[in-house]
Motif scaffolding. Structure first.
Motif, PDB file in Angstrom:
ATOM      1  N   GLY A 283       0.794  -1.223   0.000  1.00 63.86           N
ATOM      2  CA  GLY A 283       0.000   0.000   0.000  1.00 63.86           C
ATOM      3  C   GLY A 283       0.822   1.266   0.000  1.00 63.86           C
ATOM      4  N   GLU A 284       2.138   1.138  -0.093  1.00 66.54           N
ATOM      5  CA  GLU A 284       3.019   2.304  -0.080  1.00 66.54           C
ATOM      6  C   GLU A 284       3.330   2.736  -1.506  1.00 66.54           C
ATOM      7  OE1 GLU A 284       3.669   3.718   2.792  1.00 66.54           O
ATOM      8  OE2 GLU A 284       2.590   2.112   3.825  1.00 66.54           O
ATOM      9  N   THR A 285       2.320   3.226  -2.203  1.00 66.98           N
ATOM     10  CA  THR A 285       2.491   3.650  -3.588  1.00 66.98           C
ATOM     11  C   THR A 285       1.524   4.778  -3.878  1.00 66.98           C
ATOM     12  OG1 THR A 285       2.557   2.896  -5.895  1.00 66.98           O
ATOM     13  CG2 THR A 285       0.828   2.000  -4.490  1.00 66.98           C
ATOM     14  N   ASP A 286       1.656   5.378  -5.041  1.00 63.04           N
ATOM     15  CA  ASP A 286       0.746   6.456  -5.431  1.00 63.04           C
ATOM     16  C   ASP A 286       0.057   6.165  -6.750  1.00 63.04           C
ATOM     17  OD1 ASP A 286       2.880   6.692  -7.096  1.00 63.04           O
ATOM     18  OD2 ASP A 286       3.341   8.784  -6.642  1.00 63.04           O
ATOM     19  N   ARG A 287       0.083   4.912  -7.179  1.00 61.52           N
ATOM     20  CA  ARG A 287      -0.595   4.504  -8.413  1.00 61.52           C
ATOM     21  C   ARG A 287      -1.131   3.098  -8.232  1.00 61.52           C
ATOM     22  NH1 ARG A 287       2.178   0.478 -10.354  1.00 61.52           N
ATOM     23  NH2 ARG A 287       4.453   0.400 -10.244  1.00 61.52           N
ATOM     24  N   PRO A 288      -2.143   2.716  -9.016  1.00 67.07           N
ATOM     25  CA  PRO A 288      -2.679   1.355  -8.915  1.00 67.07           C
ATOM     26  C   PRO A 288      -1.612   0.307  -9.224  1.00 67.07           C
ATOM     27  CG  PRO A 288      -4.233   2.753 -10.061  1.00 67.07           C
ATOM     28  CD  PRO A 288      -2.968   3.557  -9.913  1.00 67.07           C
ATOM     29  N   TYR A 289      -1.674  -0.797  -8.493  1.00 65.21           N
ATOM     30  CA  TYR A 289      -0.682  -1.866  -8.639  1.00 65.21           C
ATOM     31  C   TYR A 289      -0.920  -2.681  -9.901  1.00 65.21           C
ATOM     32  CZ  TYR A 289       1.193  -1.261  -3.912  1.00 65.21           C
ATOM     33  OH  TYR A 289       1.820  -0.773  -2.788  1.00 65.21           O
ATOM     34  N   ARG A 290       0.183  -3.022 -10.571  1.00 63.79           N
ATOM     35  CA  ARG A 290       0.155  -3.939 -11.704  1.00 63.79           C
ATOM     36  C   ARG A 290       0.589  -5.330 -11.241  1.00 63.79           C
ATOM     37  NH1 ARG A 290       2.619   0.803 -14.076  1.00 63.79           N
ATOM     38  NH2 ARG A 290       4.662  -0.106 -13.621  1.00 63.79           N
ATOM     39  N   GLU A 291       0.335  -6.313 -12.085  1.00 60.99           N
ATOM     40  CA  GLU A 291       0.623  -7.706 -11.725  1.00 60.99           C
ATOM     41  C   GLU A 291       2.100  -7.948 -11.446  1.00 60.99           C
ATOM     42  OE1 GLU A 291      -3.260  -7.787 -13.917  1.00 60.99           O
ATOM     43  OE2 GLU A 291      -1.361  -6.695 -14.080  1.00 60.99           O
ATOM     44  N   ASP A 292       2.985  -7.208 -12.096  1.00 56.38           N
ATOM     45  CA  ASP A 292       4.416  -7.442 -11.918  1.00 56.38           C
ATOM     46  C   ASP A 292       5.038  -6.585 -10.816  1.00 56.38           C
ATOM     47  OD1 ASP A 292       4.179  -5.030 -13.203  1.00 56.38           O
ATOM     48  OD2 ASP A 292       5.532  -5.506 -14.872  1.00 56.38           O
ATOM     49  N   ASP A 293       4.218  -5.844 -10.074  1.00 52.46           N
ATOM     50  CA  ASP A 293       4.740  -5.087  -8.943  1.00 52.46           C
ATOM     51  C   ASP A 293       5.093  -6.027  -7.799  1.00 52.46           C
ATOM     52  OD1 ASP A 293       4.732  -2.437  -9.898  1.00 52.46           O
ATOM     53  OD2 ASP A 293       2.564  -2.291  -9.571  1.00 52.46           O
ATOM     54  N   GLN A 294       6.077  -5.626  -7.017  1.00 50.52           N
ATOM     55  CA  GLN A 294       6.562  -6.456  -5.920  1.00 50.52           C
ATOM     56  C   GLN A 294       5.546  -6.504  -4.777  1.00 50.52           C
ATOM     57  OE1 GLN A 294       9.404  -8.233  -6.001  1.00 50.52           O
ATOM     58  NE2 GLN A 294       8.977  -9.135  -4.002  1.00 50.52           N
ATOM     59  N   PRO A 295       5.095  -7.700  -4.365  1.00 52.33           N
ATOM     60  CA  PRO A 295       4.201  -7.801  -3.202  1.00 52.33           C
ATOM     61  C   PRO A 295       4.918  -7.385  -1.918  1.00 52.33           C
ATOM     62  CG  PRO A 295       4.113  -9.796  -4.538  1.00 52.33           C
ATOM     63  CD  PRO A 295       5.305  -9.009  -5.010  1.00 52.33           C
ATOM     64  N   GLY A 296       4.129  -7.015  -0.931  1.00 52.60           N
ATOM     65  CA  GLY A 296       4.688  -6.654   0.368  1.00 52.60           C
ATOM     66  C   GLY A 296       3.616  -6.752   1.433  1.00 52.60           C
ATOM     67  N   PRO A 297       3.171  -7.960   1.768  1.00 50.16           N
ATOM     68  CA  PRO A 297       2.067  -8.132   2.722  1.00 50.16           C
ATOM     69  C   PRO A 297       2.397  -7.564   4.100  1.00 50.16           C
ATOM     70  CG  PRO A 297       3.195 -10.224   2.319  1.00 50.16           C
ATOM     71  CD  PRO A 297       3.724  -9.256   1.323  1.00 50.16           C
ATOM     72  N   VAL A 298       1.385  -6.943   4.738  1.00 56.00           N
ATOM     73  CA  VAL A 298       1.602  -6.314   6.045  1.00 56.00           C
ATOM     74  C   VAL A 298       0.745  -6.945   7.136  1.00 56.00           C
ATOM     75  CG1 VAL A 298       2.318  -4.121   5.029  1.00 56.00           C
ATOM     76  CG2 VAL A 298      -0.110  -4.488   5.553  1.00 56.00           C
ATOM     77  N   SER A 299       0.158  -8.122   6.868  1.00 63.17           N
ATOM     78  CA  SER A 299      -0.654  -8.813   7.874  1.00 63.17           C
ATOM     79  C   SER A 299      -0.549 -10.312   7.645  1.00 63.17           C
ATOM     80  CB  SER A 299      -2.122  -8.375   7.782  1.00 63.17           C
ATOM     81  OG  SER A 299      -2.703  -8.816   6.568  1.00 63.17           O
ATOM     82  N   VAL A 300      -0.982 -11.079   8.622  1.00 65.68           N
ATOM     83  CA  VAL A 300      -0.985 -12.539   8.499  1.00 65.68           C
ATOM     84  C   VAL A 300      -1.878 -12.968   7.335  1.00 65.68           C
ATOM     85  CG1 VAL A 300      -1.717 -14.687   9.611  1.00 65.68           C
ATOM     86  CG2 VAL A 300      -0.442 -12.983  10.917  1.00 65.68           C
ATOM     87  N   TYR A 301      -3.066 -12.389   7.253  1.00 63.31           N
ATOM     88  CA  TYR A 301      -3.976 -12.712   6.152  1.00 63.31           C
ATOM     89  C   TYR A 301      -3.314 -12.462   4.806  1.00 63.31           C
ATOM     90  CZ  TYR A 301      -7.570 -11.774   2.647  1.00 63.31           C
ATOM     91  OH  TYR A 301      -8.296 -11.745   1.487  1.00 63.31           O
TER      92      TYR A 301
END
Length: 286
Positions: A106-124
């Motif tokens: 969620g640390e971005t200023d544009r909608p995410y594309r499929e090839d953007d790097q994931p970065g989960p911030v919760s267990v879910y």
């Protein structure tokens, strides 16, 4: 065509049960008919039915509770997709699996594309990312559809919560610093069925397998979404106040900006979900 729907009792699964029969022979299952935490249970159901397509609409979706139930969350959201992928690989089936915008930080200023790097911030979020990775590590006949902010009137969702709050209070506070794509479950089910029809007509080309983003067209904050709900519901006496995520102490963090760029799906299948505003109006129409 034979289709196995896993998770038929969930918000999305309930809608899929009503769209998929138009496309083929449908077997709908949920726990305890199938136990996603048990490889033998998954293998048994897939092997006995021998589906051409398996659609996994089952998931552990309680974001906050997952923080205190990480093992259960991982079993459903990570082990389950892995077992389904293994069974599909052995049966030469295609697996359609739903994931989430929450795999991103969620640390971005544009909608995410499929090839953007994931970065989960919760267990879910971590469990959903691991589920994606487990599928990709198993075989290549899959479609992973990342969606966002799923809702309907039938099941507990942000929509039903806002309507409930508005009946109990003249003022409600909603965060304005969480932004994504509201996605109506019925529209998502219809789009899934149309996607399958396109794939079937093209003999399931390997080039169209992979990860896609598919969510309501456009994005907004939960605050603006809540205001739209109140307006459509004609609850004009209810005041919606903006708030910040820090004002609410929740066990799990949420990404601040997790809107999804769905252009890859549009280009591949020539299909587009309607605007989130149009879907919201349709979902609330009586």
């Amino acid at each position: 065509m034979k289709i196995l729907l896993v998770g038929c009792n969930g918000q999305l699964g309930w809608e899929l049960q009503r769209t998929l029969p138009y496309f083929g022979e449908l077997l709908s299952v949920d726990f305890p008919e199938i136990d996603l935490s048990n490889a033998d249970s998954v293998q048994s159901v897939v092997t006995s039915f021998k589906p051409h397509v398996v659609i996994n609409a089952a998931a552990y979706t309680d974001v906050d509770r997952a923080e205190s139930q990480p093992e259960l969350c991982m079993k459903v959201n990570c082990d389950g997709p892995k077992f389904l992928a293994e069974a599909c690989d052995q049966n030469q089936s295609v697996l359609v699996h739903y994931s989430t915008d929450y795999v991103f930080s969620g640390e971005t200023d544009r909608p995410y594309r499929e090839d953007d790097q994931p970065g989960p911030v919760s267990v879910y979020a971590e469990s959903k990312l691991r589920g994606e990775q487990a599928i990709q590590a198993t075989f290549d006949r899959f479609l992973i559809l990342r969606t966002a902010w799923m809702y309907s009137l039938r099941a507990s969702s942000f929509l039903t919560k806002v309507l409930s709050w508005s009946e109990k209070s003249a003022e409600i506070s909603v965060v304005d610093d969480q932004i994504s794509n509201p996605t109506w479950a019925r529209a998502m089910a219809e789009m899934t069925t149309l996607m399958l029809a396109r794939l079937e007509s093209q003999a399931w080309p390997a080039s169209l397998m992979g990860i896609y983003h598919l969510a309501g067209d456009g994005y907004t904050s939960r605050y603006e979404w809540a205001k739209a709900i109140i307006e459509i519901a004609n609850q004009h006496q209810v005041k919606v106040n903006p708030a910040k995520s820090e004002d609410f102490h929740t066990p799990a963090r949420r990404p601040r900006f997790s809107a999804l760029d769905c252009s890859k799906f549009y280009q591949a299948f020539d299909l587009r979900l309607p605007s989130w505003q149009a879907c919201l109006r349709l979902s609330m129409k009586k």
